[in-house]
Design an enzyme around this catalytic site. Structure first.
Site, PDB file in Angstrom:
ATOM      1  CB  CYS A  81      -0.768  -0.019   1.178  1.00  0.00           C
ATOM      2  SG  CYS A  81      -1.973   1.454   1.277  1.00  0.00           S
ATOM      3  CB  CYS A  85      -1.329   3.858   8.032  1.00  0.00           C
ATOM      4  SG  CYS A  85      -2.285   4.503   6.802  1.00  0.00           S
ATOM      5  CB  CYS A  88      -1.017  -0.436   8.121  1.00  0.00           C
ATOM      6  SG  CYS A  88      -1.792  -1.605   7.328  1.00  0.00           S
ATOM      7  CB  CYS A 125     -15.833  -6.493   6.213  1.00  0.00           C
ATOM      8  SG  CYS A 125     -17.159  -6.491   7.258  1.00  0.00           S
ATOM      9  CB  CYS A 156     -18.778  -4.275   5.323  1.00  0.00           C
ATOM     10  SG  CYS A 156     -17.683  -2.647   5.747  1.00  0.00           S
ATOM     11  CB  CYS A 216     -18.143   0.508   9.022  1.00  0.00           C
ATOM     12  SG  CYS A 216     -17.215  -0.399   9.884  1.00  0.00           S
ATOM     13  NE  ARG A 288     -17.833  -5.033  13.550  1.00  0.00           N
ATOM     14  CZ  ARG A 288     -18.022  -4.522  12.682  1.00  0.00           C
ATOM     15  NH1 ARG A 288     -17.156  -3.588  12.097  1.00  0.00           N
ATOM     16  NH2 ARG A 288     -19.372  -4.114  11.945  1.00  0.00           N
TER      17      ARG A 288
HETATM   18  N1  SAM Z   1      -6.785   0.688   3.022  1.00  0.00           N
HETATM   19  C1  SAM Z   1      -8.011   1.039   3.532  1.00  0.00           C
HETATM   20  C2  SAM Z   1      -8.087   2.292   4.598  1.00  0.00           C
HETATM   21  O1  SAM Z   1      -6.992   2.596   5.316  1.00  0.00           O
HETATM   22  O2  SAM Z   1      -8.974   2.591   4.789  1.00  0.00           O
HETATM   23  C3  SAM Z   1      -8.560  -0.053   4.230  1.00  0.00           C
HETATM   24  C4  SAM Z   1      -7.973  -0.962   4.791  1.00  0.00           C
HETATM   25  S1  SAM Z   1      -7.188  -0.722   6.376  1.00  0.00           S
HETATM   26  C5  SAM Z   1      -6.087  -1.842   6.589  1.00  0.00           C
HETATM   27  C6  SAM Z   1      -8.464  -0.573   7.553  1.00  0.00           C
HETATM   28  C7  SAM Z   1      -8.244  -0.175   8.811  1.00  0.00           C
HETATM   29  O3  SAM Z   1      -7.465  -1.473   9.774  1.00  0.00           O
HETATM   30  C8  SAM Z   1      -7.546   0.991   9.409  1.00  0.00           C
HETATM   31  O4  SAM Z   1      -8.021   2.055   9.145  1.00  0.00           O
HETATM   32  C9  SAM Z   1      -7.113   0.652  10.835  1.00  0.00           C
HETATM   33  O5  SAM Z   1      -7.934   1.151  11.914  1.00  0.00           O
HETATM   34  C10 SAM Z   1      -7.107  -0.759  10.924  1.00  0.00           C
HETATM   35  N2  SAM Z   1      -5.835  -1.339  11.062  1.00  0.00           N
HETATM   36  C11 SAM Z   1      -4.771  -1.700  10.248  1.00  0.00           C
HETATM   37  N3  SAM Z   1      -3.628  -2.028  10.805  1.00  0.00           N
HETATM   38  C12 SAM Z   1      -4.047  -2.300  12.049  1.00  0.00           C
HETATM   39  C13 SAM Z   1      -3.268  -2.620  13.231  1.00  0.00           C
HETATM   40  N4  SAM Z   1      -2.044  -3.157  13.218  1.00  0.00           N
HETATM   41  N5  SAM Z   1      -3.825  -2.960  14.370  1.00  0.00           N
HETATM   42  C14 SAM Z   1      -5.144  -2.404  14.587  1.00  0.00           C
HETATM   43  N6  SAM Z   1      -6.094  -1.964  13.641  1.00  0.00           N
HETATM   44  C15 SAM Z   1      -5.274  -1.872  12.330  1.00  0.00           C
HETATM   45 FE1  SF4 Z   2      -2.934   1.193   3.501  1.00  0.00          FE
HETATM   46 FE2  SF4 Z   2      -3.005   0.130   5.761  1.00  0.00          FE
HETATM   47 FE3  SF4 Z   2      -3.197   2.807   5.593  1.00  0.00          FE
HETATM   48 FE4  SF4 Z   2      -5.139   1.124   4.903  1.00  0.00          FE
HETATM   49  S1  SF4 Z   2      -4.109   1.196   6.674  1.00  0.00           S
HETATM   50  S2  SF4 Z   2      -4.326   2.990   3.711  1.00  0.00           S
HETATM   51  S3  SF4 Z   2      -4.157  -0.762   3.931  1.00  0.00           S
HETATM   52  S4  SF4 Z   2      -1.201   1.427   4.753  1.00  0.00           S
END
Ligand code: SAM
Ligand code: SF4
Ligand code: DTB
Length: 343
Positions: A81, A85, A88, A125, A156, A216, A288
Site C-alpha cells: 500500500c 500508516c 499497518c 467485509c 461491507c 462504518c 465493534r
Molecule cells: N486501506 C484502507 C484504509 O486504510 O481505509 C482499508 C484497509 S485498512 C487495513 C482498515 C483499517 O484497519 C485501518 O483504518 C485501521 O483502523 C485498521 N488497522 C490496520 N492495521 C492495524 C493494526 N496493526 N492494528 C489495529 N488496527 C489496524
Molecule cells: Fe494502506 Fe494500511 Fe493505511 Fe489502509 S491502513 S491505507 S492498507 S497502509
C-alpha cells in the site's frame, strides 16, 4: 449532504453522579447536541464501575444485550500500500514479512464468503490495501459485492479514498456498509499518517453518506496516544451528523517492522473505558470490539461486551493478522449466554 463535525458543544456539564443523564442524551444519531472533548474526558475519568454501569444502562435501552453481530473479514488485495500508516503491516513504507498479493479472483472471494456464511457470519467485509481504487479496480470490487449480496449476506468494503461517483457504483452493486476509519484525533493524525490528511478522510465519508451507504467508521487505540487524543477521536465520531451506524474500536496489533511495533501496551481497562465511552456517546451504533482480541483473554472480552460492545470480527484471520478461531469465539459466546444477531 454535508457531513458536519463539531469540536465544541453547548453543554459542557459533567454528569456525575447522575449517571442516568447521559443515558437520556443523544439517543438519536441525528441528535443536535454535540459532545465536547472535556465532557468525554470526564466520562473516561469516572470510577471504572460507574462508567461501565452507565454504558450498560445506555446499551440496554437501545440494544438486545444478548446479541452480538458477527462480521467476517477478507483481505481481497494484500500489501504494497502506498500510504504510510504507522500501525499497518500492509504499508509499502515498512519492512514487514507480509507477502503482497494481487486482487483476489471472484471465485475465491465467493468461496470465502460462503464459508463465512456457513460459520454463522451475517456480514462479509472485504478490505483492499489501496490508497484509492481505480475505475477498473472498483468495477471488479462491485462484482464481488454483487456476488456476496446474492448469497444473502450483508456487505461491507474498505478500499481507501473514493472519488466522486464511486460510492454510488458500490451502492448500485448492493453494498450495505463502507468502512473508512478516522483512526485517531485530528491533532494526533499527522504523527501516524503523512501521506493523506484528516480532511481526505472526511471527504470520502461525505461521499459515502451522500450515496446512502451505511457508515462504518472508528479508530485505533494503543498507539501511544494520550487519553485526551482518545477522547478527541470519540468526539469526532460522536459529533458526525449522523454518527456512524458501525464503530470499530481497534486495539493496536503490533507487527514487527512497523514503526509502532514496540509501543507499550495500553492498560486493558483503558481499552474497556474507550468501548464504554463510545457506547454512551453513540447509543444506537453497533460498537465493534475489533482488532486486538487475539491478545485479550476471555474475561477482558466479556468486560468489553458489558461496556457495550455488540459486534466482533469473527473468523480466524483479520486482514493479515490472526484473530481468535471461530470455534473458540462460538464457545465464548455460548459460555456468556450471547448469540449471533440475525441480519
Ligand atoms: N486501506 C484502507 C484504509 O486504510 O481505509 C482499508 C484497509 S485498512 C487495513 C482498515 C483499517 O484497519 C485501518 O483504518 C485501521 O483502523 C485498521 N488497522 C490496520 N492495521 C492495524 C493494526 N496493526 N492494528 C489495529 N488496527 C489496524
Ligand atoms: Fe494502506 Fe494500511 Fe493505511 Fe489502509 S491502513 S491505507 S492498507 S497502509
Ligand atoms: C477495522 O476497523 N478493523 C479491520 C477492518 N476495519 C477492516 C481491520 C483490522 C486490521 C488489523 C491488522 C491486519 O490484520 O492487517
Amino acid at each position: 449532504m454535508t457531513l458536519t463535525l463539531h469540536s465544541t458543544a453547548p453543554d459542557t456539564a459533567v454528569h456525575h453522579p447522575e449517571l442516568a443523564d447521559n443515558a437520556k442524551q443523544n439517543t438519536s444519531n441525528t441528535a443536535s447536541t454535540g459532545w465536547d472533548i472535556d465532557r468525554i474526558v470526564a466520562l473516561y475519568e469516572l470510577p471504572f464501575l460507574d462508567l461501565i454501569y452507565q454504558a450498560q444502562t445506555v446499551h440496554r435501552s437501545h440494544h438486545d444485550p444478548s446479541k452480538i453481530q458477527l462480521s467476517t473479514l477478507l483481505s481481497i488485495k494484500t500489501g504494497a500500500c502506498p500510504e504510510d500508516c504507522a500501525y499497518c503491516p500492509q504499508s509499502a513504507h515498512h519492512n514487514t514479512d507480509l507477502e503482497r498479493e494481487p486482487l483476489m479472483p471472484l471465485d475465491e472471494v465467493i468461496a470465502a464468503a460462503k464459508q463465512a456464511k456457513a460459520n454463522g457470519a451475517k456480514r462479509f467485509c472485504m478490505g483492499a490495501a489501496w490508497r484509492s481504487p481505480t475505475a477498473r479496480q472498483l468495477d471488479d470490487v462491485a462484482e464481488m459485492v454483487k456476488a456476496v449480496k446474492d448469497l444473502g449476506m450483508e456487505t461491507c468494503v474498505t478500499l481507501g479514498m473514493l472519488k466522486p461517483g464511486q460510492a454510488e457504483t458500490l451502492k448500485d452493486a448492493g453494498l450495505d456498509f463502507y468502512n473508512h476509519n478516522l483512526d485517531t484525533s485530528p491533532e494526533f493524525y499527522g504523527t501516524i499518517i503523512s501521506t493523506r490528511t484528516w480532511q481526505d478522510r472526511i471527504d470520502t465519508l461525505e461521499r459515502v453518506r451522500d450515496a446512502n451507504l451505511k457508515v462504518c467508521c472508528g479508530g485505533i487505540v494503543g498507539m501511544g496516544e494520550s487519553r485526551r487524543v482518545r477522547a478527541g477521536l470519540i468526539a469526532q465520531l460522536a459529533n458526525m451528523r449522523p454518527y456512524p451506524e458501525s464503530v470499530p474500536v481497534n486495539n493496536l496489533v503490533k507487527v514487527a517492522g512497523t514503526p509502532l511495533a514496540d509501543t507499550p501496551d495500553l492498560d486493558p481497562f483503558e481499552f474497556v473505558r474507550t468501548i464504554a465511552v463510545a457506547r454512551i456517546t453513540m447509543p444506537k451504533a453497533m460498537v465493534r470490539l475489533s482488532a486486538g482480541r487475539e491478545a485479550m483473554d476471555d474475561s477482558l472480552q466479556a468486560l468489553c461486551f458489558f461496556a457495550g460492545a455488540n459486534s466482533i470480527f469473527y473468523g480466524d484471520q483479520l486482514l493479515t493478522t490472526p484473530n481468535p478461531e471461530a470455534n473458540k469465539d462460538r464457545q465464548l459466546l455460548e459460555r456468556l449466554g450471547l448469540s449471533a444477531q440475525e441480519g
